[in-house]
Scaffold this motif. Structure first.
Motif, PDB file in Angstrom:
ATOM      1  N   PHE A  42       0.827  -1.202   0.000  1.00 41.31           N
ATOM      2  CA  PHE A  42       0.000   0.000   0.000  1.00 41.31           C
ATOM      3  C   PHE A  42       0.867   1.260   0.000  1.00 41.31           C
ATOM      4  CE2 PHE A  42      -3.915  -2.180   2.093  1.00 41.31           C
ATOM      5  CZ  PHE A  42      -4.216  -2.777   0.893  1.00 41.31           C
ATOM      6  N   MET A  43       2.010   1.215   0.684  1.00 44.16           N
ATOM      7  CA  MET A  43       2.912   2.369   0.694  1.00 44.16           C
ATOM      8  C   MET A  43       3.465   2.620  -0.707  1.00 44.16           C
ATOM      9  SD  MET A  43       4.226   4.835   2.329  1.00 44.16           S
ATOM     10  CE  MET A  43       4.293   4.588   4.068  1.00 44.16           C
ATOM     11  N   SER A  44       3.835   1.561  -1.393  1.00 41.17           N
ATOM     12  CA  SER A  44       4.320   1.702  -2.777  1.00 41.17           C
ATOM     13  C   SER A  44       3.222   2.259  -3.668  1.00 41.17           C
ATOM     14  CB  SER A  44       4.781   0.353  -3.321  1.00 41.17           C
ATOM     15  OG  SER A  44       5.874  -0.111  -2.593  1.00 41.17           O
ATOM     16  N   TYR A  45       2.004   1.777  -3.460  1.00 40.28           N
ATOM     17  CA  TYR A  45       0.877   2.268  -4.252  1.00 40.28           C
ATOM     18  C   TYR A  45       0.622   3.750  -3.958  1.00 40.28           C
ATOM     19  CZ  TYR A  45      -3.868   2.988  -5.894  1.00 40.28           C
ATOM     20  OH  TYR A  45      -4.982   3.493  -6.509  1.00 40.28           O
ATOM     21  N   LEU A  46       0.741   4.150  -2.700  1.00 43.61           N
ATOM     22  CA  LEU A  46       0.524   5.551  -2.326  1.00 43.61           C
ATOM     23  C   LEU A  46       1.465   6.474  -3.099  1.00 43.61           C
ATOM     24  CD1 LEU A  46      -0.750   7.727  -0.496  1.00 43.61           C
ATOM     25  CD2 LEU A  46       1.021   7.177   1.189  1.00 43.61           C
ATOM     26  N   VAL A  63      -7.353   8.542   0.486  1.00 45.74           N
ATOM     27  CA  VAL A  63      -7.973   7.261   0.848  1.00 45.74           C
ATOM     28  C   VAL A  63      -6.898   6.233   1.186  1.00 45.74           C
ATOM     29  CG1 VAL A  63      -9.445   5.361   0.041  1.00 45.74           C
ATOM     30  CG2 VAL A  63     -10.028   7.728  -0.536  1.00 45.74           C
ATOM     31  N   VAL A  64      -5.857   6.160   0.359  1.00 43.21           N
ATOM     32  CA  VAL A  64      -4.761   5.214   0.583  1.00 43.21           C
ATOM     33  C   VAL A  64      -4.031   5.573   1.876  1.00 43.21           C
ATOM     34  CG1 VAL A  64      -2.655   4.202  -0.374  1.00 43.21           C
ATOM     35  CG2 VAL A  64      -4.503   4.883  -1.914  1.00 43.21           C
ATOM     36  N   ALA A  65      -3.737   6.842   2.065  1.00 41.12           N
ATOM     37  CA  ALA A  65      -3.036   7.284   3.272  1.00 41.12           C
ATOM     38  C   ALA A  65      -3.867   7.015   4.528  1.00 41.12           C
ATOM     39  CB  ALA A  65      -2.692   8.766   3.167  1.00 41.12           C
TER      40      ALA A  65
END
Length: 154
Positions: A124-128, A138-140
């Motif tokens: 998810f951090m990479s996606y952010l 939303v991701v954060a």
């Protein structure tokens, strides 16, 4: 699932609202949830899209979805999903953790954090870092919830 998800991606709000309302009123949410464990990843992703739209239409179905949903198959789809599909998965998970019941909220967060064959927080951090600016909150937010859970467990 594929056809229903395609219809829900229509740009006409009245049409998508009508479809989501029909899925909810027909009691088809449980049938859609069964597709979250489908063998075919595309079917799982489309089921996420449908359930997300149903939760947006009527948030009361969120607790039932959170209680009955197996999240591991959804998390497994994330790395290979398109950018649009990744955001739908993150948005879906974000909606699930907004439960009014703290225990249900924490159960969902534990599953997101602990299940899957990869580090969910790292993914998810990479996606952010690559997500469009309008999707980053939303991701954060999801990452923040996961981090707070990890801190409480220490």
């Amino acid at each position: 699932m594929l056809l229903l998800a395609q219809m829900l991606r229509s740009s006409e709000e009245a049409f998508t609202t009508s479809i989501a309302s029909t899925v909810l009123s027909a009691g088809a949410v449980d049938d859609v949830m069964k597709s979250l464990a489908a063998e075919w990843a595309e079917e799982r992703i489309k089921a996420v899209s449908i359930l997300l739209r149903c939760m947006q239409e009527d948030g009361r179905c969120r607790n039932r979805i959170a209680n009955k949903t197996e999240l591991a198959p959804i998390l497994e789809c994330f790395p290979a999903a398109s950018d649009v599909e990744r955001f739908e998965i993150v948005h879906f998970l974000s909606k699930l953790i907004r439960s009014n019941r703290r225990t249900l909220n924490e159960q969902v967060l534990h599953v997101i954090k602990d299940e899957g064959a990869f580090s969910t927080m790292h993914t998810f951090m990479s996606y952010l870092q690559t997500a469009p600016p309008d999707q980053r909150p939303v991701v954060a937010g999801l990452l923040l919830h996961l981090d707070l859970l990890a801190e409480r467990e220490k």
